[in-house]
Structure formats: C-alpha cells, structure tokens
Design a protein around this motif. Structure first.
Motif, mmCIF file in Angstrom:
data_model
loop_
_atom_site.group_PDB
_atom_site.id
_atom_site.type_symbol
_atom_site.label_atom_id
_atom_site.label_comp_id
_atom_site.label_asym_id
_atom_site.label_seq_id
_atom_site.Cartn_x
_atom_site.Cartn_y
_atom_site.Cartn_z
ATOM 1 N N GLN A 70 0.946 -1.171 0.171
ATOM 2 C CA GLN A 70 -0.288 0.177 0.262
ATOM 3 C C GLN A 70 0.772 0.863 -0.060
ATOM 4 O O GLN A 70 2.153 1.097 0.389
ATOM 5 C CB GLN A 70 -0.741 0.031 0.880
ATOM 6 C CG GLN A 70 -0.304 -0.094 2.507
ATOM 7 C CD GLN A 70 -0.426 1.058 3.508
ATOM 8 O OE1 GLN A 70 -1.442 2.829 2.730
ATOM 9 N NE2 GLN A 70 -0.185 0.579 4.623
ATOM 10 N N ILE A 71 0.341 2.041 -0.653
ATOM 11 C CA ILE A 71 1.579 3.014 -1.438
ATOM 12 C C ILE A 71 1.035 4.949 -1.194
ATOM 13 O O ILE A 71 -0.194 4.717 -1.878
ATOM 14 C CB ILE A 71 2.431 2.815 -2.520
ATOM 15 C CG1 ILE A 71 2.513 1.740 -2.892
ATOM 16 C CG2 ILE A 71 3.199 4.477 -2.713
ATOM 17 C CD1 ILE A 71 3.046 0.774 -3.976
ATOM 18 N N LEU A 72 1.382 5.715 -0.357
ATOM 19 C CA LEU A 72 1.296 6.736 -0.175
ATOM 20 C C LEU A 72 1.760 8.221 -1.225
ATOM 21 O O LEU A 72 3.011 7.900 -0.891
ATOM 22 C CB LEU A 72 1.036 6.258 1.064
ATOM 23 C CG LEU A 72 -0.531 5.725 1.876
ATOM 24 C CD1 LEU A 72 0.590 4.693 1.952
ATOM 25 C CD2 LEU A 72 -1.613 6.480 3.131
ATOM 26 N N GLY A 73 1.192 9.252 -0.665
ATOM 27 C CA GLY A 73 2.488 9.743 -1.128
ATOM 28 C C GLY A 73 2.636 10.650 -2.869
ATOM 29 O O GLY A 73 1.562 10.536 -3.386
ATOM 30 N N GLY A 74 3.372 11.616 -2.917
ATOM 31 C CA GLY A 74 3.214 11.803 -4.713
ATOM 32 C C GLY A 74 2.892 10.947 -5.765
ATOM 33 O O GLY A 74 3.204 10.098 -5.687
#
Length: 348
Positions: A47-51
């Motif tokens: 699970q990936i977050l951010g830009g």
C-alpha cells in the motif's frame, strides 16, 4: 516501548515541530522501487502513499516534487512516498481476502492510508526542541526484516509493533507479532524508523546503502529520545520518522471463520503469518525547504509554515495500478503466489 492513552492524548497538545498528518491511499500495487527497482511485478503487494510520481524505478536523480502533480498527504508540499506491505485475512477454507486500511483518530473521511510523524525528539518527548537536519533530495531508507520468523529476529526492530485496538484510541499493549484474538476496532501496526538498525543519525554523504539502512546509525550513547550524540561516522541528526497504519480487521472477527487449529488468521502479503516481518519503506520528496521549515517552527498537525489541502484533494490523488491482478476478491493464493507461513499461536 509502551505508549499509554495519556500519552496519546498528550499528542493533541501543540508541541514544537512534531508533525502528525494523514496520507490517503495513492495505490495498492505490486511495486517496490527501493528494494526491487525496475521489477514489475515486485515479489509482494504494497500500500503506497504520497506523490503521484511514484513508479517502478524512482531514479534518485529525478526531482520528485517537480515530477508529481499531486500528493495524497495532507501537507501539499510533501511529495515523498511512504509504503508498507498489505494485510490479508486467511479464511478457514484457505482463501485470502485483503484487509483495507481506515483513517486514524482525527482524520475522518480520509481514504485509508496511514498516519505519518516527523519528530525532533521522539514520540515520548513533547518538548521537541532539538535541532535536526531535514532529509536531502534522493534520500531513502528501509526498516524491518521481511524474512524474520522468530521473536528473537523481530526484537532487532523492537519498535515495529502491533496493537489490538479496543477503540480507535487504544495504544497499549504493543506486541511484536499479530494479535491472537479478535480486535474490536482493528489492528494498528507501528513502523518506527529509528531503532537499533535504522535510527536517526545519518552519515551525511550517502542517500542510500545496499541494505537501505547502513547509511544510518544509532546514537553513540543513549538513544534518540534521550538526546544521545551521533557518532563521528554518522554525524548528522535527522528527524525521526514514524508510521501508524490502522487495518480494518473487524469484518473478520467471527472466530467461526478462523483456522480450526487455533492460529490467528492474518498474514502479510508476502506470506508471513507471524507478523515478525513487519517493515516499511521511505523516499524523501518534500518540496524545496518545506520540511526544514517545519522542523524549525512550532508545528503540530496545523503547521503555519506549510501548505495544506483538504480531504477531497488528498483522496483524489491516485495513480493507476501497473500490475493487473485481483487484489480485492477472495483468492486462493496471495499476489505473487505466496501462501501463509507461520508459527502457531493459540488463542484458547
């Protein structure tokens, strides 16, 4: 290692440069440009977050803020990427279902994701007065051991923990393996980067290292929280980074659906059903001097030196998955073909 509810409430009091903010879910995908750059699919689901410039390679010479057009984090100048493995439930019949994330206390409406902290003096010290140097463009690091299968191996990263949430405000006790009983409000995983293996003294030269940890060092004496000095080999004191992920395990709390042998039913996306393989990844991507300004200013959640965005903008920032596979339905094997592997832990 304990954080009482009183400590949690103390986090609601304004402090000097303790950032606590939520990032919404950018994408769920089998990519890992830190550990397996260029590989699509990577070995397990994250699970990936951010830009939204996140991609399979994440060339450290690229300008992450310049290449991103949005961020899923509440501070709109933060184009960093934060990611962890995903969590699955294994049913009695051997099939798997992905467990979704839900927002932490105080962040209603955010699409899953996790809470991110940047601190000058650690979570237990609310004065937050030490001088730290913000990370440099291209900086990245990792914490944990995906291959850990015993408590002894996990104790190397003793601040990568689990909490069985009775309510969204529960913070104790913290344990190193998956809870062995149903948790009414979900399971919280804590990923705290400054431990004995990956603390907050940087060598000041290398943006990364082969194991993604050696360019960091533990304070020469004492600890990060006690203000121990950095060793000569790693003289630059940088912020402490900390993730909290709340997994919505409540839909799976019916013990009639749990394994008949008494083992707990949750498993990391790479097949670890002990929980000891808990880990996290980070790539710095704050715009210009935004993080340094925040670390030099009185900030807590609403930081006057930083630009913020509303929940709708956070949730809107997403990217398409690169790997086409079923990540939402019931499946007979975890993405990548993994099967659960665990040491039995009984709840009766």
């Amino acid at each position: 290692m304990k954080r009482s509810n009183a400590v949690f409430l103390a986090l609601c009091v304004p402090t000097h440069a303790l950032l606590r903010f939520q990032c919404a879910q950018l994408v769920i995908d089998r990519l890992d440009p830190l550990v397996t750059p260029g590989m699509a699919p990577s070995p397990h689901l994250h699970q990936i977050l951010g830009g939204n410039s996140f991609n399979t390679t994440m060339d450290p010479t690229k300008d992450m803020p310049g290449e991103s057009t949005c961020t899923s984090c509440s501070f709109s100048e933060d184009f960093s990427n934060y990611w962890t493995a995903t969590l699955y439930f294994k049913a009695k019949n051997g099939t798997y279902k992905r467990v979704t994330q839900k927002p932490n206390a105080g962040f209603d409406g955010v699409n899953g994701g996790m809470t991110v902290y940047y601190m000058q003096d650690g979570l237990y010290n609310f004065n937050q007065v030490s001088k730290v140097t913000a990370f440099t463009p291209g900086f990245r690091m990792f914490i944990g051991d995906v291959n850990a299968k015993t408590k002894e191996e996990a104790e190397r990263f003793r601040q990568l923990t689990f909490t069985c949430l009775q309510t969204i405000g529960t913070r104790d006790p913290q344990i190193l393996d998956f809870p062995s009983e149903p948790c009414p409000a979900g399971i919280m995983t804590a990923v705290r980067f400054p431990t004995q293996a990956s603390p907050t003294c940087w060598d000041g030269k290398n943006l990364d290292s082969p194991d993604h940890m050696a360019h960091m060092s533990y304070p020469e004496t004492g600890s990060f929280e006690s203000g121990g000095p950095c060793p000569a080999t790693h003289p630059v004191r940088v912020p402490q980074l900390f993730y909290e992920v709340v997994w919505d395990t409540a839909p799976f709390n019916n013990r009639d659906d749990w394994p008949t042998d008494g083992s707990q039913p949750f498993v990391w996306s790479f097949g670890d059903a002990t929980g000891y393989g808990n880990h996290g990844d980070y790539m710095f991507g704050w715009k210009d001097d935004a993080l340094q300004r925040a670390m030099d200013s009185p900030c807590y959640v609403n930081c006057p030196t930083l630009k913020t965005q509303d929940v709708a903008a956070m949730n809107k920032c997403t990217i398409e998955r690169r790997v086409d596979e079923d990540i939402d339905g019931w499946v007979t094997a975890l993405p990548g073909g993994h099967q659960a592997s665990y040491v039995k832990k009984r709840w009766d």
